[in-house]
Write a protein that holds these residues in place. Sequence first.
Motif, short mmCIF file in Angstrom:
data_model
loop_
_atom_site.label_atom_id
_atom_site.label_comp_id
_atom_site.label_asym_id
_atom_site.label_seq_id
_atom_site.Cartn_x
_atom_site.Cartn_y
_atom_site.Cartn_z
N ARG A 71 -20.25 -22.08 43.70
CA ARG A 71 -21.24 -21.97 44.79
C ARG A 71 -21.71 -23.33 45.28
O ARG A 71 -22.35 -23.43 46.32
N ALA A 72 -21.41 -24.38 44.53
CA ALA A 72 -21.96 -25.71 44.86
C ALA A 72 -21.36 -26.24 46.15
O ALA A 72 -20.17 -26.01 46.42
N PRO A 73 -22.14 -26.96 46.96
CA PRO A 73 -21.60 -27.50 48.21
C PRO A 73 -20.43 -28.47 47.99
O PRO A 73 -19.56 -28.60 48.84
N ASP A 74 -20.42 -29.13 46.83
CA ASP A 74 -19.32 -30.08 46.58
C ASP A 74 -18.22 -29.47 45.69
O ASP A 74 -17.45 -30.20 45.05
N ALA A 75 -18.13 -28.11 45.69
CA ALA A 75 -17.16 -27.45 44.80
C ALA A 75 -15.73 -27.93 45.07
O ALA A 75 -14.97 -28.18 44.11
N ALA A 76 -15.35 -28.08 46.34
CA ALA A 76 -13.95 -28.47 46.64
C ALA A 76 -13.65 -29.87 46.10
O ALA A 76 -12.57 -30.11 45.54
N ALA A 77 -14.62 -30.76 46.22
CA ALA A 77 -14.41 -32.13 45.72
C ALA A 77 -14.27 -32.12 44.20
O ALA A 77 -13.44 -32.82 43.62
N ARG A 78 -15.07 -31.27 43.55
CA ARG A 78 -14.99 -31.17 42.08
C ARG A 78 -13.65 -30.57 41.65
O ARG A 78 -13.06 -30.98 40.65
N VAL A 79 -13.21 -29.55 42.41
CA VAL A 79 -11.91 -28.93 42.09
C VAL A 79 -10.81 -29.98 42.24
O VAL A 79 -9.92 -30.09 41.38
N ALA A 80 -10.88 -30.79 43.31
CA ALA A 80 -9.84 -31.80 43.55
C ALA A 80 -9.78 -32.77 42.37
O ALA A 80 -8.70 -33.06 41.83
N ARG A 81 -10.95 -33.25 41.94
CA ARG A 81 -10.99 -34.21 40.82
C ARG A 81 -10.41 -33.60 39.54
O ARG A 81 -9.56 -34.19 38.87
N ALA A 82 -10.88 -32.37 39.25
CA ALA A 82 -10.43 -31.71 38.01
C ALA A 82 -8.93 -31.41 38.07
O ALA A 82 -8.21 -31.58 37.08
N ALA A 83 -8.46 -30.96 39.25
CA ALA A 83 -7.05 -30.57 39.37
C ALA A 83 -6.14 -31.80 39.29
O ALA A 83 -5.03 -31.72 38.77
N GLU A 84 -6.63 -32.94 39.81
CA GLU A 84 -5.80 -34.15 39.77
C GLU A 84 -5.84 -34.81 38.40
O GLU A 84 -4.85 -35.34 37.93
N GLN A 85 -7.03 -34.78 37.77
CA GLN A 85 -7.17 -35.55 36.53
C GLN A 85 -6.94 -34.73 35.25
O GLN A 85 -6.60 -35.29 34.22
N TRP A 86 -7.19 -33.41 35.33
CA TRP A 86 -7.07 -32.59 34.12
C TRP A 86 -6.03 -31.46 34.22
O TRP A 86 -5.43 -31.09 33.22
N GLY A 87 -5.95 -30.85 35.41
CA GLY A 87 -5.12 -29.64 35.55
C GLY A 87 -5.83 -28.41 35.02
O GLY A 87 -5.24 -27.34 34.87
N ALA A 88 -7.11 -28.56 34.69
CA ALA A 88 -7.90 -27.43 34.16
C ALA A 88 -9.39 -27.72 34.35
O ALA A 88 -9.78 -28.88 34.46
N PHE A 89 -10.17 -26.67 34.39
CA PHE A 89 -11.63 -26.83 34.46
C PHE A 89 -12.29 -25.51 34.12
O PHE A 89 -11.64 -24.46 34.11
N LEU A 90 -13.59 -25.58 33.86
CA LEU A 90 -14.37 -24.36 33.60
C LEU A 90 -15.00 -23.94 34.92
O LEU A 90 -15.50 -24.78 35.67
N VAL A 91 -14.97 -22.64 35.20
CA VAL A 91 -15.55 -22.13 36.44
C VAL A 91 -16.80 -21.33 36.13
O VAL A 91 -16.77 -20.41 35.30
N THR A 92 -17.89 -21.70 36.79
CA THR A 92 -19.15 -20.94 36.65
C THR A 92 -19.60 -20.51 38.05
O THR A 92 -18.98 -20.89 39.05
N GLY A 93 -20.64 -19.72 38.09
CA GLY A 93 -21.18 -19.27 39.38
C GLY A 93 -20.23 -18.36 40.13
O GLY A 93 -20.31 -18.21 41.35
N HIS A 94 -19.29 -17.72 39.42
CA HIS A 94 -18.23 -16.94 40.07
C HIS A 94 -18.67 -15.53 40.45
O HIS A 94 -17.99 -14.85 41.22
N GLY A 95 -19.79 -15.08 39.91
CA GLY A 95 -20.30 -13.76 40.32
C GLY A 95 -19.73 -12.57 39.57
O GLY A 95 -20.13 -11.44 39.83
N VAL A 96 -18.78 -12.79 38.66
CA VAL A 96 -18.27 -11.64 37.87
C VAL A 96 -19.35 -11.34 36.81
O VAL A 96 -19.69 -12.21 36.01
N PRO A 97 -19.92 -10.12 36.83
CA PRO A 97 -21.06 -9.84 35.96
C PRO A 97 -20.77 -10.02 34.47
O PRO A 97 -19.71 -9.60 33.99
#
Length: 367
Positions: A55-81
């Motif tokens: 949900r964060a306004p900078d989510a795409a930038a965070r995804v880019a960093r994680a995808a380039e540097q780690w290939g993995a990340f934890l996802v929160t705020g996804h809305g699945v109860p």
Amino acid sequence: MPTASHLNNSLYFDFRAARRVPETHAWPGLHEHPVVDGGGAAAGTGDAVPVVDVRAPDAAARVARAAEQWGAFLVTGHGVPASLLARVEERIARMFALPAAEKMRAVRAPGEACGYGSPPISSSFSKRMWSEGYTFSPVSLRSDLRRLWPKAGDDYRLFCDVMEEFHKEMRQLADKLLELFLRALGLTGEQIAGVQAERKIGETMTATMHLNWYPRCPDPQRALGLIAHTDSGFFTFVLQSLVPGLQLFRRGPDRWVAVPAVPGAFVVNIGDLFHILTNGRFHSVYHRAVVNHDRDRISLGYFLGPPPHVKVAPLTEAVPRGRSPAYRAVTWPEYMAVRKKAFTTGGSALKMVSASAAAAAAEPDAL
Ligand SMILES: C=C1C[C@]23C[C@@]1(O)CC[C@H]2[C@@]12CCC[C@@](C)(C(=O)O1)[C@H]2[C@@H]3C(=O)O
Ligand SMILES: O=C(O)CCC(=O)C(=O)O
Ligand SMILES: [Fe+2]
């Protein structure tokens, strides 16, 4: 003595009866690299597994960093109860607690994608893993699950109901994440619409669910839950129960980073076909699962990938101007076959489908 019995023509290893890890399940080289904590305590060390609140306004930038540097990340705020995730985990635990003879009714036949047993990758290794798994397609789960519960009683109904509800939520989340990934690649809204219209990635993406059960183990230092691998598809959501065990491989210095079990969060792993789609900009992550002395562990992988007949090639938008794509186009089954070969030769499947490998094969005599 641990017992192994023939059930439905398949060798079943009784983890519950095992008082030691037999040679068949003992993996050499497990401790070649140190294991470091990737949780909050690692903040500032470079080893904290990235967290993206979608949900964060900078989510795409965070995804880019994680995808380039780690290939993995934890996802929160996804809305699945959280209550749905708790029910999913409860139903999975009940399924794995079925008697061996009942689970083996659904045993995976050689070459089949769905069914019960050792993870499919295990057929490429002589040692056995300390786990059992069940793979199914969420779109045909009501018929698939009749193999486990032929009488279709309450357990069958409750399992199917909860998995269908989960699939509905996850498929939507997968679309949201795909959009974030494309934004993370730097595509504008208009380019994303163009890619989706032309390549229909989101529309045609398929989901496969794989449930893992890692029984508690008398000697976790000798056994391995799931051999180090990269997922082969686009991306995977992993739900790990409260028991951690997933580790990500990081280079410089080489080490395993233990992913913390964050209640309600999913781990997202980038797979090899996404590595290809993004021309290697977002890289697939090498990971493994270790086992625990005192507690069983359960995890769920929700795998997204292309339909089997679709060729995956790098997106034009991901290839730098003036350069040619780094990978040749492959279907998922073609890629799986290359990966199987890579396991036996010790090579890299991604290198084997690189454009330079294809060029070398086309001109074997070229200097
Ligand atoms: C969609 C898929 C990815 C997977 C192979 C499968 O057809 C179903 C199970 C998945 C899984 C889970 C455990 C690890 C893994 C390597 C394996 O053996 O089976 C993955 C496969 C993959 O990502 O290639
Ligand atoms: O058990 C885990 O945490 C990882 C599972 C995994 O990597 C997989 O199913 O592909
Ligand atoms: Fe995996």
